[in-house]
Motif scaffolding. Sequence first.
Motif, PDB file in Angstrom:
ATOM      1  N   THR A  24       8.088   4.642  58.751  1.00  0.00           N
ATOM      2  CA  THR A  24       9.102   4.282  57.750  1.00  0.00           C
ATOM      3  C   THR A  24       9.420   2.791  57.781  1.00  0.00           C
ATOM      4  OG1 THR A  24      10.115   6.426  58.049  1.00  0.00           O
ATOM      5  CG2 THR A  24      11.481   4.763  57.021  1.00  0.00           C
ATOM      6  N   GLY A 119      15.749   3.187  64.302  1.00  0.00           N
ATOM      7  CA  GLY A 119      17.151   3.581  64.115  1.00  0.00           C
ATOM      8  C   GLY A 119      17.668   3.258  62.720  1.00  0.00           C
ATOM      9  N   SER A 121      17.118   4.579  59.768  1.00  0.00           N
ATOM     10  CA  SER A 121      17.533   5.726  58.944  1.00  0.00           C
ATOM     11  C   SER A 121      18.899   6.245  59.394  1.00  0.00           C
ATOM     12  CB  SER A 121      16.499   6.848  59.039  1.00  0.00           C
ATOM     13  OG  SER A 121      15.239   6.366  58.669  1.00  0.00           O
TER      14      SER A 121
HETATM   15  O1  PRP Z   1      14.220   5.169  63.079  1.00  0.00           O
HETATM   16  P1  PRP Z   1      13.476   4.872  61.814  1.00  0.00           P
HETATM   17  O2  PRP Z   1      12.633   3.621  61.917  1.00  0.00           O
HETATM   18  O3  PRP Z   1      14.383   4.872  60.626  1.00  0.00           O
HETATM   19  O4  PRP Z   1      12.397   6.040  61.608  1.00  0.00           O
HETATM   20  C1  PRP Z   1      12.710   7.401  61.751  1.00  0.00           C
HETATM   21  C2  PRP Z   1      12.869   8.091  60.417  1.00  0.00           C
HETATM   22  O5  PRP Z   1      11.591   8.239  59.785  1.00  0.00           O
HETATM   23  C3  PRP Z   1      11.394   9.591  59.380  1.00  0.00           C
HETATM   24  O6  PRP Z   1      11.850   9.837  58.100  1.00  0.00           O
HETATM   25  P2  PRP Z   1      11.050   9.448  56.789  1.00  0.00           P
HETATM   26  O7  PRP Z   1      11.534   8.114  56.305  1.00  0.00           O
HETATM   27  O8  PRP Z   1       9.586   9.581  57.005  1.00  0.00           O
HETATM   28  O9  PRP Z   1      11.561  10.462  55.727  1.00  0.00           O
HETATM   29  P3  PRP Z   1      11.572  12.057  55.608  1.00  0.00           P
HETATM   30  O10 PRP Z   1      12.430  12.567  56.721  1.00  0.00           O
HETATM   31  O11 PRP Z   1      12.213  12.235  54.288  1.00  0.00           O
HETATM   32  O12 PRP Z   1      10.180  12.568  55.655  1.00  0.00           O
HETATM   33  C4  PRP Z   1      12.231  10.391  60.366  1.00  0.00           C
HETATM   34  O13 PRP Z   1      12.572  11.641  59.827  1.00  0.00           O
HETATM   35  C5  PRP Z   1      13.427   9.496  60.584  1.00  0.00           C
HETATM   36  O14 PRP Z   1      14.429   9.725  59.619  1.00  0.00           O
END
Ligand code: PRP
Length: 194
Positions: A24, A119, A121
């Motif tokens: 992400t 972190g 998200s």
């Molecule tokens: O700590 P970070 O760098 O933010 O990465 C972690 C995030 O990435 C993934 O979500 P993703 O964006 O793939 O979306 P999804 O859950 O909708 O598939 C996972 O579910 C977390 O939310």
Amino acid sequence: MDAHELGIILISRGMLKFGEFTLTSGKKSNIYVDLRPLPSFPEEFMKIATEMSKRMNGDFGICGVAVGGLPLATAVAIISRRPLIYVRKEKKEHGTESLLEGSLNMRSYVIIDDVATTGGSILNAARIVRNYGPDVKEAWVVVDRMQGAAESLKEEGIELKSLATLPDIVKLVLDSLPERERSYALKYLGEVGV
Ligand SMILES: O=P(O)(O)OC[C@H]1O[C@H](OP(=O)(O)OP(=O)(O)O)[C@H](O)[C@@H]1O
Ligand SMILES: O=C(O)c1cc(=O)[nH]c(=O)[nH]1
């Protein structure tokens, strides 16, 4: 549940993947924890949600992060009988046009997501909740990849807790991996400095 048991669940259900992945954050990785299929395995889903519920303490609501974190947050909220809210990925462009769903009837919320890397998200979800008034002091994930999330969340007053870290899981299952997977796993351990 310890890191070894979690690792066995992830591997046996194909939720620990090896290859070339873009995360992400835009970072590249040779290892990917894909917990999206977890609700398709009710025994394992129940085990993980129950374990997370048991380790939580205090008077707060649960905030799920869509999409990956939402089924887990829902299960934990039901098991621990805590009110659930959740943050959408994108603002709804019709109807209520909301980004946050649920009734904000608690003063404090714990964010639940499946995995933490940077972190970003979790922080995004915490900022949205805080904008509406309630506080966020803690976040829970199944797997912390140990790539900066705990540090950046700490700067914003949020403590990151996990059922296990990815380096711990990888080290425990390393010997059981086939050669190709093992070399990807070792590369990841090198990248996170373990
Ligand atoms: O700590 P970070 O760098 O933010 O990465 C972690 C995030 O990435 C993934 O979500 P993703 O964006 O793939 O979306 P999804 O859950 O909708 O598939 C996972 O579910 C977390 O939310
Ligand atoms: O950083 C991410 O996007 C990410 C990493 C990972 O292992 N699993 C996941 O679902 N997302």
